[in-house]
Design a protein around this motif. Sequence first.
Motif, PDB file in Angstrom:
ATOM      1  N   ARG A  49       0.862  -1.293  -0.017  1.00 51.99           N
ATOM      2  CA  ARG A  49       0.008  -0.058  -0.131  1.00 51.99           C
ATOM      3  C   ARG A  49       0.864   1.164  -0.145  1.00 51.99           C
ATOM      4  O   ARG A  49       1.780   1.227   0.674  1.00 51.99           O
ATOM      5  CB  ARG A  49      -0.976  -0.050   1.206  1.00 51.99           C
ATOM      6  CG  ARG A  49      -1.505   1.302   1.205  1.00 51.99           C
ATOM      7  CD  ARG A  49      -2.734   1.314   2.462  1.00 51.99           C
ATOM      8  NE  ARG A  49      -2.141   1.016   3.720  1.00 51.99           N
ATOM      9  CZ  ARG A  49      -2.324   0.156   4.650  1.00 51.99           C
ATOM     10  NH1 ARG A  49      -3.361  -0.695   4.437  1.00 51.99           N
ATOM     11  NH2 ARG A  49      -1.598   0.239   5.970  1.00 51.99           N
ATOM     12  N   ILE A  50       0.584   2.124  -1.049  1.00 48.22           N
ATOM     13  CA  ILE A  50       1.351   3.391  -1.110  1.00 48.22           C
ATOM     14  C   ILE A  50       0.651   4.811  -0.647  1.00 48.22           C
ATOM     15  O   ILE A  50       1.227   5.628  -0.905  1.00 48.22           O
ATOM     16  CB  ILE A  50       1.993   3.417  -2.388  1.00 48.22           C
ATOM     17  CG1 ILE A  50       0.955   3.265  -3.390  1.00 48.22           C
ATOM     18  CG2 ILE A  50       3.097   2.360  -2.367  1.00 48.22           C
ATOM     19  CD1 ILE A  50       1.789   3.717  -4.821  1.00 48.22           C
ATOM     20  N   GLY A  51      -0.707   4.573  -0.777  1.00 48.65           N
ATOM     21  CA  GLY A  51      -1.454   5.570  -0.451  1.00 48.65           C
ATOM     22  C   GLY A  51      -2.813   5.181   0.284  1.00 48.65           C
ATOM     23  O   GLY A  51      -3.068   4.186   1.007  1.00 48.65           O
ATOM     24  N   ALA A  52      -3.736   6.071   0.026  1.00 52.35           N
ATOM     25  CA  ALA A  52      -5.119   5.786   0.702  1.00 52.35           C
ATOM     26  C   ALA A  52      -6.207   6.561  -0.241  1.00 52.35           C
ATOM     27  O   ALA A  52      -5.900   7.235  -1.191  1.00 52.35           O
ATOM     28  CB  ALA A  52      -5.165   6.442   1.974  1.00 52.35           C
ATOM     29  N   ALA A  53      -7.467   6.420   0.029  1.00 53.01           N
ATOM     30  CA  ALA A  53      -8.606   6.833  -0.622  1.00 53.01           C
ATOM     31  C   ALA A  53      -9.578   7.565   0.404  1.00 53.01           C
ATOM     32  O   ALA A  53      -9.660   6.945   1.449  1.00 53.01           O
ATOM     33  CB  ALA A  53      -9.235   6.019  -1.504  1.00 53.01           C
ATOM     34  N   PHE A  54      -9.846   8.837   0.256  1.00 49.63           N
ATOM     35  CA  PHE A  54     -10.703   9.519   0.915  1.00 49.63           C
ATOM     36  C   PHE A  54     -12.223   9.832   0.506  1.00 49.63           C
ATOM     37  O   PHE A  54     -12.075  10.434  -0.657  1.00 49.63           O
ATOM     38  CB  PHE A  54      -9.809  10.796   1.432  1.00 49.63           C
ATOM     39  CG  PHE A  54      -8.587  10.736   2.035  1.00 49.63           C
ATOM     40  CD1 PHE A  54      -8.501  10.477   3.506  1.00 49.63           C
ATOM     41  CD2 PHE A  54      -7.363  10.740   1.305  1.00 49.63           C
ATOM     42  CE1 PHE A  54      -7.258  10.184   4.117  1.00 49.63           C
ATOM     43  CE2 PHE A  54      -6.183  10.811   2.015  1.00 49.63           C
ATOM     44  CZ  PHE A  54      -5.994  10.215   3.202  1.00 49.63           C
ATOM     45  N   PHE A  55     -13.106   9.704   1.185  1.00 49.03           N
ATOM     46  CA  PHE A  55     -14.297   9.883   0.531  1.00 49.03           C
ATOM     47  C   PHE A  55     -15.406  10.661   1.282  1.00 49.03           C
ATOM     48  O   PHE A  55     -15.470  10.414   2.429  1.00 49.03           O
ATOM     49  CB  PHE A  55     -15.119   8.303   0.273  1.00 49.03           C
ATOM     50  CG  PHE A  55     -14.692   7.710  -0.760  1.00 49.03           C
ATOM     51  CD1 PHE A  55     -15.417   7.308  -2.022  1.00 49.03           C
ATOM     52  CD2 PHE A  55     -13.567   6.587  -0.515  1.00 49.03           C
ATOM     53  CE1 PHE A  55     -15.097   6.576  -2.848  1.00 49.03           C
ATOM     54  CE2 PHE A  55     -13.157   5.979  -1.492  1.00 49.03           C
ATOM     55  CZ  PHE A  55     -13.838   5.878  -2.812  1.00 49.03           C
ATOM     56  N   ASP A  56     -15.873  11.785   0.679  1.00 51.98           N
ATOM     57  CA  ASP A  56     -16.840  12.645   1.464  1.00 51.98           C
ATOM     58  C   ASP A  56     -18.315  11.461   1.414  1.00 51.98           C
ATOM     59  O   ASP A  56     -18.293  10.581   0.782  1.00 51.98           O
ATOM     60  CB  ASP A  56     -17.369  13.750   0.395  1.00 51.98           C
ATOM     61  CG  ASP A  56     -18.449  14.327   0.810  1.00 51.98           C
ATOM     62  OD1 ASP A  56     -18.455  14.784   1.981  1.00 51.98           O
ATOM     63  OD2 ASP A  56     -19.442  14.345  -0.057  1.00 51.98           O
ATOM     64  N   LEU A  57     -18.883  11.957   2.461  1.00 47.08           N
ATOM     65  CA  LEU A  57     -19.944  10.896   2.764  1.00 47.08           C
ATOM     66  C   LEU A  57     -21.190  11.423   1.991  1.00 47.08           C
ATOM     67  O   LEU A  57     -22.042  10.750   1.089  1.00 47.08           O
ATOM     68  CB  LEU A  57     -20.485  11.225   4.206  1.00 47.08           C
ATOM     69  CG  LEU A  57     -21.516  10.195   4.657  1.00 47.08           C
ATOM     70  CD1 LEU A  57     -21.298   8.519   4.231  1.00 47.08           C
ATOM     71  CD2 LEU A  57     -21.788  10.376   6.174  1.00 47.08           C
ATOM     72  N   ASP A  58     -21.870  12.764   2.177  1.00 45.80           N
ATOM     73  CA  ASP A  58     -23.394  13.098   1.855  1.00 45.80           C
ATOM     74  C   ASP A  58     -23.263  13.292   0.228  1.00 45.80           C
ATOM     75  O   ASP A  58     -22.627  14.055  -0.364  1.00 45.80           O
ATOM     76  CB  ASP A  58     -23.732  14.396   2.567  1.00 45.80           C
ATOM     77  CG  ASP A  58     -23.828  14.205   4.055  1.00 45.80           C
ATOM     78  OD1 ASP A  58     -23.608  13.255   4.380  1.00 45.80           O
ATOM     79  OD2 ASP A  58     -24.178  15.296   4.470  1.00 45.80           O
TER      80      ASP A  58
ATOM     81  N   ASP B 123      -9.308  -3.625  -2.299  1.00 39.90           N
ATOM     82  CA  ASP B 123      -8.953  -4.778  -2.557  1.00 39.90           C
ATOM     83  C   ASP B 123      -7.569  -4.682  -3.204  1.00 39.90           C
ATOM     84  O   ASP B 123      -6.873  -5.501  -3.375  1.00 39.90           O
ATOM     85  CB  ASP B 123      -9.620  -5.443  -3.969  1.00 39.90           C
ATOM     86  CG  ASP B 123     -11.096  -5.856  -3.503  1.00 39.90           C
ATOM     87  OD1 ASP B 123     -11.297  -6.165  -2.343  1.00 39.90           O
ATOM     88  OD2 ASP B 123     -12.106  -5.812  -4.494  1.00 39.90           O
ATOM     89  N   ALA B 124      -7.094  -3.179  -3.531  1.00 41.88           N
ATOM     90  CA  ALA B 124      -5.774  -3.115  -3.633  1.00 41.88           C
ATOM     91  C   ALA B 124      -4.798  -3.004  -2.428  1.00 41.88           C
ATOM     92  O   ALA B 124      -3.498  -2.662  -2.547  1.00 41.88           O
ATOM     93  CB  ALA B 124      -5.489  -1.827  -4.484  1.00 41.88           C
ATOM     94  N   GLY B 125      -5.376  -3.134  -1.293  1.00 47.21           N
ATOM     95  CA  GLY B 125      -4.654  -3.022  -0.060  1.00 47.21           C
ATOM     96  C   GLY B 125      -4.330  -1.519   0.740  1.00 47.21           C
ATOM     97  O   GLY B 125      -3.534  -1.156   1.474  1.00 47.21           O
ATOM     98  N   ARG B 126      -5.197  -0.664   0.100  1.00 43.59           N
ATOM     99  CA  ARG B 126      -5.027   0.614   0.427  1.00 43.59           C
ATOM    100  C   ARG B 126      -5.979   1.309   1.363  1.00 43.59           C
ATOM    101  O   ARG B 126      -7.181   0.311   1.672  1.00 43.59           O
ATOM    102  CB  ARG B 126      -5.443   1.697  -0.859  1.00 43.59           C
ATOM    103  CG  ARG B 126      -4.287   1.605  -1.938  1.00 43.59           C
ATOM    104  CD  ARG B 126      -4.994   2.137  -3.252  1.00 43.59           C
ATOM    105  NE  ARG B 126      -4.893   3.464  -3.245  1.00 43.59           N
ATOM    106  CZ  ARG B 126      -3.939   4.212  -3.383  1.00 43.59           C
ATOM    107  NH1 ARG B 126      -2.620   3.762  -3.804  1.00 43.59           N
ATOM    108  NH2 ARG B 126      -4.185   5.539  -3.595  1.00 43.59           N
ATOM    109  N   GLN B 127      -5.719   2.169   2.330  1.00 41.34           N
ATOM    110  CA  GLN B 127      -6.746   2.575   3.386  1.00 41.34           C
ATOM    111  C   GLN B 127      -8.002   3.124   2.600  1.00 41.34           C
ATOM    112  O   GLN B 127      -7.469   3.997   1.697  1.00 41.34           O
ATOM    113  CB  GLN B 127      -5.940   3.492   4.457  1.00 41.34           C
ATOM    114  CG  GLN B 127      -5.168   2.892   5.190  1.00 41.34           C
ATOM    115  CD  GLN B 127      -4.466   3.728   6.185  1.00 41.34           C
ATOM    116  OE1 GLN B 127      -4.770   4.859   6.468  1.00 41.34           O
ATOM    117  NE2 GLN B 127      -3.383   3.243   7.107  1.00 41.34           N
TER     118      GLN B 127
END
Length: 301
Positions: free
Chosen positions: A45-54, A149-153
């Motif tokens: 893992r080299i990074g992460a993904a951040f998702f807004d909610l609404d 699935d790619a092992g990212r946060q």
Amino acid sequence: MVLLRRRSTTKDTNDSAVRAGEAAAAAAHASAPPRAPGEDGLPTRIGAAFFDLDNTVMRGASIFHLARGLYARRFFGARDIARFGWQQARFRLGGEHMGHVGDAQEAALSFAQGHTVEEIRVIGEEIFDECMSDKIWPGTRGLAQMHLDAGRQVWLVTAAPIEIATTIAGRLGLTGALGTVSETRDGVYTGRLVGELLHGEAKAEAVRALADREGLDLTDCSAYSDSANDIPMLTLVGDPCAVNPDARLRRHARAHGWRVKDYRTGRKAARIGLPAAAGVGAVAGALVAGTAVRRRVPGRV
């Protein structure tokens, strides 16, 4: 009392936003330990993904769904729920101006003061199952799963209370959540926020603080949102993506070559009509609900 690391601010970042972001990162906990490099044949893992909610992960405003659930449990009186519905509609329809954010902040605080963290956590789990679970966008859920699935946060980043945000992240199998942090004393909410709502620049501050803690390279991270208010967060990462975007974010994304994903049916109606319809519906629903609510329970907020 938790002491938060403070850093110098710039003219573009107010102290309250920094404090809110750092509080959100300090309160965020990963639901599972990170995978070791190469474990199960997955890439490091080299990074992460951040998702807004609404309107990004969930249709509509999570705080309004929460208010509906709390209303059913008699947390609100008739005037409270009507005022809350109107403030939420104004927050959505008025371009989320800072004055409206202040009103939303006051409303968000009103439901928790005097209640315990554990009580709100349990109620939040019940409300997600009752009101929110069927409002998840399958397309956005698929994007989140791709990163997992790619092992990212994968983190939710939302103005919703951290307790509710953490519940939603847990139900969706995500790493964790960054949300608005309320002050507590001996496990009871005081009715004050730590900093401000996790909104706009405060979201970017939370992502920065979490990246520092987790050792993330933001150029190898992705971020997803529907709102132009999240441009500060989207600009931080190497892979920004507009999901179900409002008109201003769509223009910005196109001008900067960002990816755009739209999972709504009837694109024109979704882009123009649904925000107004949702806001008016929130007010109408709140007013109708208010006519039937019983008096506020003694001792309740």
